[in-house]
Design a protein around this motif. Sequence first.
Motif, PDB file in Angstrom:
ATOM      1  N   LEU A  99       4.252   3.662  12.965  1.00 34.23           N
ATOM      2  CA  LEU A  99       4.172   2.216  12.775  1.00 34.23           C
ATOM      3  C   LEU A  99       3.799   1.445  14.036  1.00 34.23           C
ATOM      4  O   LEU A  99       3.491   0.254  13.944  1.00 34.23           O
ATOM      5  N   ASN A 123      -6.961  -4.367   8.239  1.00 34.55           N
ATOM      6  CA  ASN A 123      -5.502  -4.396   8.265  1.00 34.55           C
ATOM      7  C   ASN A 123      -4.928  -4.789   6.907  1.00 34.55           C
ATOM      8  O   ASN A 123      -3.835  -4.342   6.527  1.00 34.55           O
ATOM      9  N   THR A 126      -3.618  -2.241   3.894  1.00 40.79           N
ATOM     10  CA  THR A 126      -2.380  -1.466   3.919  1.00 40.79           C
ATOM     11  C   THR A 126      -1.700  -1.395   2.550  1.00 40.79           C
ATOM     12  O   THR A 126      -1.262  -0.307   2.136  1.00 40.79           O
ATOM     13  N   SER A 183      -4.476   1.230   9.270  1.00 39.33           N
ATOM     14  CA  SER A 183      -3.808   0.642   8.111  1.00 39.33           C
ATOM     15  C   SER A 183      -3.150   1.712   7.257  1.00 39.33           C
ATOM     16  O   SER A 183      -2.058   1.506   6.721  1.00 39.33           O
ATOM     17  N   TYR A 186       0.150   2.619   8.786  1.00 39.11           N
ATOM     18  CA  TYR A 186       1.214   1.677   8.429  1.00 39.11           C
ATOM     19  C   TYR A 186       1.838   2.043   7.090  1.00 39.11           C
ATOM     20  O   TYR A 186       3.061   2.046   6.932  1.00 39.11           O
ATOM     21  N   TRP A 190       5.772   3.081   6.483  1.00 37.24           N
ATOM     22  CA  TRP A 190       6.732   2.343   5.654  1.00 37.24           C
ATOM     23  C   TRP A 190       7.382   3.251   4.624  1.00 37.24           C
ATOM     24  O   TRP A 190       8.585   3.150   4.358  1.00 37.24           O
ATOM     25  N   THR A 352       2.788  -6.369   7.062  1.00 40.69           N
ATOM     26  CA  THR A 352       2.045  -5.541   7.996  1.00 40.69           C
ATOM     27  C   THR A 352       1.249  -6.394   8.954  1.00 40.69           C
ATOM     28  O   THR A 352       0.860  -7.499   8.627  1.00 40.69           O
TER      29      THR A 352
END
Length: 354
Positions: A99, A123, A126, A183, A186, A190, A352
């Motif tokens: 992350l 981005n 995500t 992305s 990320y 998560w 994000t």
Amino acid sequence: MSPAAPPSPPPSASSAPSRPARTARLLDWRVRFGALALIWGFSFLFIKVGTEGFAPFQVTFGRLLFGTAVLAVAMAVKRDRLPRGARVWGHLTVAAFLLNALPFSLFAYAELTIPSTLAGICNATTPLWGMLLSLVALSEDRPTRVRAAGLGIGFIGVLTVLGAWQGFSGLDVTGTALALLASFSYAVGWIYVRRTLSGTGVSNLSLAGSQVGLATLQLAVVTPLFTSMPESVEVVPLLAVIALGALGTGYAMLLQYGVVAEVGPTTASMVTYFIPVIATAAGVAVLGEQLTWNTPVGAVVVLAGAALTQTRASRRTPPPGTTAAPAKATDATTTPRTQGPTPAAAPRRPVTHS
């Protein structure tokens, strides 16, 4: 309130918050929400400017270092303790890589060859990656028809941004791939933290500060191996890196906590959809980046698809004469009102940023 405690009397007119007080509070979270969107939107500009004077790994290391400093001060003020247990620290190390260290570095390398506007739009994909991964990793997030349609629409938007019908002419494929990979990282991160770090009993601020600190240590090891000290330090790139870390990583997280604590993670997550808009506006207005028609049009399609992937199936009304089962708690009700979400308590619709 304990079961034996008497019910509280209804609030009187004198005890209820006044209208100006309620209005001030409402404006307060909106101001912080707007500041959060601006900070994260401008982060792509800061990355671009930072890479003009420093190597990508150096930009990432500086970003994490200044971000850790801000979070450490916040932890000291709140007298928050560091997490305990080797298992928690092990999971935090992986989370820090997925992350922070990896995506931050990928975006920095990507913006060597692609405009900050394109990085900001990448981005926003995500949630699309998260939707794909949830099909395998999270059984409770099985797609509805609307969410599946959102996934398809989102990736059509990505192809529109990239100008697929033109054979991606004039586009740096490597830089774009790095931004999309960031992305994707990320989304993986998560899902990982939701499975490994939720319910640890450690405060969100402590987990976030520890995670960013571990990412700083990771970059402290990697950066000297692949970069050398710059011969001279230019003021503007240095200020960009400081702003990227202190504002975009440290202070933005604190803002996020406050907004989530006040209005819940669902409303707070809407900031995700403002980030590419601000990133695009900043890149065009400040850096003079060129913008063709397919970039904003594709960005709108990406955001529409991402929004659809975050919808939930509506609950059916039970037939007359039956008792409805207790509704499953939503993210807003399970999130402590005094703390915002962190990777350890990741909302189902994560916020994000770059």
